[in-house]
Design a protein around this motif. Structure first.
Motif, PDB file in Angstrom:
ATOM      1  N   THR A  27       0.823  -1.207   0.000  1.00 40.99           N
ATOM      2  CA  THR A  27       0.000   0.000   0.000  1.00 40.99           C
ATOM      3  C   THR A  27       0.863   1.265   0.000  1.00 40.99           C
ATOM      4  O   THR A  27       2.028   1.242   0.400  1.00 40.99           O
ATOM      5  N   GLU A  28       0.255   2.374  -0.418  1.00 41.53           N
ATOM      6  CA  GLU A  28       0.907   3.683  -0.453  1.00 41.53           C
ATOM      7  C   GLU A  28       0.054   4.673   0.346  1.00 41.53           C
ATOM      8  O   GLU A  28      -0.602   5.562  -0.212  1.00 41.53           O
ATOM      9  N   PRO A  29       0.054   4.562   1.672  1.00 42.74           N
ATOM     10  CA  PRO A  29      -0.888   5.355   2.478  1.00 42.74           C
ATOM     11  C   PRO A  29      -0.634   6.851   2.486  1.00 42.74           C
ATOM     12  O   PRO A  29      -1.536   7.617   2.849  1.00 42.74           O
ATOM     13  N   GLN A  30       0.559   7.309   2.065  1.00 37.31           N
ATOM     14  CA  GLN A  30       0.780   8.753   2.021  1.00 37.31           C
ATOM     15  C   GLN A  30      -0.139   9.427   1.010  1.00 37.31           C
ATOM     16  O   GLN A  30      -0.346  10.635   1.057  1.00 37.31           O
ATOM     17  N   GLN A  31      -0.715   8.650   0.109  1.00 30.50           N
ATOM     18  CA  GLN A  31      -1.624   9.213  -0.884  1.00 30.50           C
ATOM     19  C   GLN A  31      -2.994   9.551  -0.289  1.00 30.50           C
ATOM     20  O   GLN A  31      -3.805  10.183  -0.942  1.00 30.50           O
ATOM     21  N   GLY A  32      -3.234   9.116   0.943  1.00 30.88           N
ATOM     22  CA  GLY A  32      -4.481   9.449   1.622  1.00 30.88           C
ATOM     23  C   GLY A  32      -5.092   8.257   2.329  1.00 30.88           C
ATOM     24  O   GLY A  32      -5.901   7.550   1.714  1.00 30.88           O
ATOM     25  N   ALA A  33      -4.699   8.024   3.567  1.00 29.29           N
ATOM     26  CA  ALA A  33      -5.247   6.896   4.319  1.00 29.29           C
ATOM     27  C   ALA A  33      -4.990   7.112   5.802  1.00 29.29           C
ATOM     28  O   ALA A  33      -3.897   7.525   6.209  1.00 29.29           O
ATOM     29  N   SER A  34      -6.003   6.831   6.608  1.00 28.90           N
ATOM     30  CA  SER A  34      -5.846   6.866   8.056  1.00 28.90           C
ATOM     31  C   SER A  34      -5.369   5.502   8.550  1.00 28.90           C
ATOM     32  O   SER A  34      -5.327   4.524   7.800  1.00 28.90           O
ATOM     33  N   TYR A  35      -5.041   5.422   9.837  1.00 24.72           N
ATOM     34  CA  TYR A  35      -4.682   4.130  10.409  1.00 24.72           C
ATOM     35  C   TYR A  35      -5.845   3.152  10.269  1.00 24.72           C
ATOM     36  O   TYR A  35      -5.635   1.973   9.944  1.00 24.72           O
ATOM     37  N   ASP A  36      -7.067   3.620  10.493  1.00 23.21           N
ATOM     38  CA  ASP A  36      -8.223   2.726  10.382  1.00 23.21           C
ATOM     39  C   ASP A  36      -8.369   2.181   8.965  1.00 23.21           C
ATOM     40  O   ASP A  36      -8.760   1.027   8.779  1.00 23.21           O
ATOM     41  N   ASP A  37      -8.070   3.008   7.956  1.00 21.99           N
ATOM     42  CA  ASP A  37      -8.099   2.521   6.571  1.00 21.99           C
ATOM     43  C   ASP A  37      -7.094   1.392   6.381  1.00 21.99           C
ATOM     44  O   ASP A  37      -7.393   0.361   5.764  1.00 21.99           O
ATOM     45  N   LEU A  38      -5.893   1.585   6.911  1.00 28.87           N
ATOM     46  CA  LEU A  38      -4.848   0.572   6.772  1.00 28.87           C
ATOM     47  C   LEU A  38      -5.190  -0.689   7.549  1.00 28.87           C
ATOM     48  O   LEU A  38      -4.918  -1.808   7.092  1.00 28.87           O
ATOM     49  N   SER A  82      -0.137  11.803   6.224  1.00 27.18           N
ATOM     50  CA  SER A  82       0.642  10.579   6.305  1.00 27.18           C
ATOM     51  C   SER A  82       0.660  10.002   7.717  1.00 27.18           C
ATOM     52  O   SER A  82       0.618  10.735   8.715  1.00 27.18           O
ATOM     53  N   THR A  83       0.734   8.694   7.785  1.00 23.59           N
ATOM     54  CA  THR A  83       0.909   7.983   9.037  1.00 23.59           C
ATOM     55  C   THR A  83       2.338   7.462   9.088  1.00 23.59           C
ATOM     56  O   THR A  83       2.916   7.122   8.056  1.00 23.59           O
ATOM     57  N   ASP A  84       2.929   7.401  10.266  1.00 21.24           N
ATOM     58  CA  ASP A  84       4.287   6.894  10.390  1.00 21.24           C
ATOM     59  C   ASP A  84       4.301   5.387  10.174  1.00 21.24           C
ATOM     60  O   ASP A  84       3.487   4.643  10.748  1.00 21.24           O
ATOM     61  N   ALA A  85       5.238   4.916   9.367  1.00 20.89           N
ATOM     62  CA  ALA A  85       5.243   3.501   8.981  1.00 20.89           C
ATOM     63  C   ALA A  85       5.393   2.571  10.171  1.00 20.89           C
ATOM     64  O   ALA A  85       4.639   1.593  10.316  1.00 20.89           O
ATOM     65  N   TRP A  86       6.345   2.858  11.052  1.00 19.20           N
ATOM     66  CA  TRP A  86       6.612   1.889  12.118  1.00 19.20           C
ATOM     67  C   TRP A  86       5.621   1.990  13.266  1.00 19.20           C
ATOM     68  O   TRP A  86       5.345   0.997  13.947  1.00 19.20           O
ATOM     69  N   TYR A 111       6.262  10.579   3.882  1.00 12.60           N
ATOM     70  CA  TYR A 111       5.573  11.590   4.687  1.00 12.60           C
ATOM     71  C   TYR A 111       4.801  12.613   3.861  1.00 12.60           C
ATOM     72  O   TYR A 111       4.079  13.437   4.417  1.00 12.60           O
ATOM     73  N   VAL A 112       4.935  12.572   2.539  1.00  8.75           N
ATOM     74  CA  VAL A 112       4.260  13.532   1.664  1.00  8.75           C
ATOM     75  C   VAL A 112       3.705  12.773   0.459  1.00  8.75           C
ATOM     76  O   VAL A 112       4.361  11.867  -0.073  1.00  8.75           O
ATOM     77  N   ALA A 113       2.496  13.160   0.029  1.00  9.42           N
ATOM     78  CA  ALA A 113       1.860  12.510  -1.117  1.00  9.42           C
ATOM     79  C   ALA A 113       2.547  12.910  -2.418  1.00  9.42           C
ATOM     80  O   ALA A 113       3.141  13.979  -2.538  1.00  9.42           O
ATOM     81  N   PHE A 114       2.433  12.029  -3.425  1.00  6.93           N
ATOM     82  CA  PHE A 114       2.989  12.293  -4.742  1.00  6.93           C
ATOM     83  C   PHE A 114       1.899  12.865  -5.649  1.00  6.93           C
ATOM     84  O   PHE A 114       0.727  12.499  -5.544  1.00  6.93           O
ATOM     85  N   GLY A 115       2.313  13.708  -6.577  1.00  6.96           N
ATOM     86  CA  GLY A 115       1.390  14.179  -7.601  1.00  6.96           C
ATOM     87  C   GLY A 115       0.370  15.171  -7.061  1.00  6.96           C
ATOM     88  O   GLY A 115       0.508  15.739  -5.979  1.00  6.96           O
ATOM     89  N   ASP A 116      -0.686  15.344  -7.836  1.00  6.11           N
ATOM     90  CA  ASP A 116      -1.726  16.324  -7.511  1.00  6.11           C
ATOM     91  C   ASP A 116      -2.761  15.690  -6.580  1.00  6.11           C
ATOM     92  O   ASP A 116      -3.923  15.490  -6.938  1.00  6.11           O
ATOM     93  N   VAL A 117      -2.314  15.357  -5.368  1.00  8.20           N
ATOM     94  CA  VAL A 117      -3.151  14.693  -4.368  1.00  8.20           C
ATOM     95  C   VAL A 117      -2.957  15.405  -3.037  1.00  8.20           C
ATOM     96  O   VAL A 117      -1.822  15.735  -2.661  1.00  8.20           O
ATOM     97  N   ASP A 118      -4.052  15.639  -2.303  1.00  6.98           N
ATOM     98  CA  ASP A 118      -3.904  16.350  -1.028  1.00  6.98           C
ATOM     99  C   ASP A 118      -3.402  15.437   0.088  1.00  6.98           C
ATOM    100  O   ASP A 118      -2.889  15.904   1.112  1.00  6.98           O
TER     101      ASP A 118
END
Length: 309
Positions: free
Chosen positions: A7-18, A51-55, A39-46
């Protein structure tokens, strides 16, 4: 052959989504749940909600799953000091009952470093950090209990470290190194990694990359068969062409020309491509799913692709 959800959660995802995706990953019978470390999304995405911390994420999932492997693909060496990172990964390994794998890389996305005040050395400098971190982290984990660990590198110095806590997995959690570098990456993988990952490229390109890392193993006196080879690809699957087009549109992929090594199509088409990758040596496939709200997507992959692999 292993299929893992990536998964690429920096594109927009909470912990609950993950958590929902990780639980579905486990329920469907996949081997692992992995996430990127950004820590930052890629492209034209808010990137909302942010971002959530990976560890921190993986620590939570360690307590809320029971079977699947958990890991990063990959954690940049520029984000964390290797001493505390070794502690964090060892603790998550304990929390999960020995299910953690550490993907470690040089990092590449300068914008996120600027956004959060992180140093971003040039490419040779980041590879110097990677080489020292791989030696230091494995050194901490492999030091026998009761002994001290010392490290005197160019970038890091440790004196009389108790080298605790220890991970459950022995001698230590699997380490994943990946990328397309021609010299240093293969050499580091041959020396430190349990797995080498080549992703987001064509079959022919990956075959060349695999050849380089296998040659590096031979040069280092390591049996290339002891290094697991894996690939990563964005995957979009539909029961029929209409569903393929619908899912592809959501994640901005052209079914006719998906680019960047993406695999888009019906289950039969996906199985065919994964078979091509297996034929060149890929033993593990990271299926990058971008629409984390579409849990039916995982169920389709599990029912129509997983049994054939």
């Amino acid at each position: 052959m292993k299929l893992r959800i990536f998964t690429e959660p920096q594109q927009g995802a909470s912990y609950d989504d993950l958590l929902a995706v990780a639980r579905k990953t486990e329920e469907c019978g996949f081997d692992a749940f992995f996430r990127s470390d950004h820590y930052v999304a890629f492209g034209d995405v808010d990137g909302l909600p942010g971002s959530t911390d990976a560890w921190i994420t993986l620590a939570g999932l360690a307590r809320e799953t029971s079977r699947i492997k958990l890991g990063t693909l990959v954690s940049p060496v520029t984000f964390r000091h290797p001493g505390p990172l070794a502690i964090s990964v060892a603790q998550v390994d304990q929390m999960s009952g020995g299910r953690v794998e550490l993907g470690l890389g040089a990092g590449w996305f300068e914008d996120e470093h600027q956004a959060y005040g992180l140093d971003f050395p040039d490419t040779p400098g980041r590879f110097d950090l990677l080489e020292e971190q791989l030696e230091l982290i494995t050194g901490l984990w492999d030091t026998p209990v009761g002994e001290k660990y010392n490290f005197d590198g160019k970038h890091y110095q440790l004196k009389n470290s108790p080298a605790l806590p220890k991970p459950i997995q022995q001698p230590h959690p699997p380490i994943i190194v990946g990328g397309a570098g021609k010299k240093r990456t293969p050499a580091l993988a041959a020396k430190y990694a349990s797995e080498f990952n080549a992703g987001f490229r064509s079959v022919d390109e990956i075959k060349t990359i695999f050849g380089r890392v296998q040659a590096a193993c031979e040069q280092a006196g390591r049996d290339p068969k002891t290094l697991n080879l894996s690939t990563a690809h964005t995957v979009v699957v539909g029961k029929d062409d209409a569903e393929v087009r619908r899912r592809a549109a959501v994640v901005d992929r052209d079914p006719e020309n998906p680019g960047d090594g993406s695999i888009v199509g019906t289950p039969a088409q996906i199985v065919d491509r994964l078979g091509q990758l297996a034929a060149i040596g890929s033993q593990t496939h990271y299926l990058q799913v971008l629409d984390l709200a579409d849990l039916d997507h995982l169920e389709l992959i599990a029912s129509d692709i997983l049994p054939q692999m």
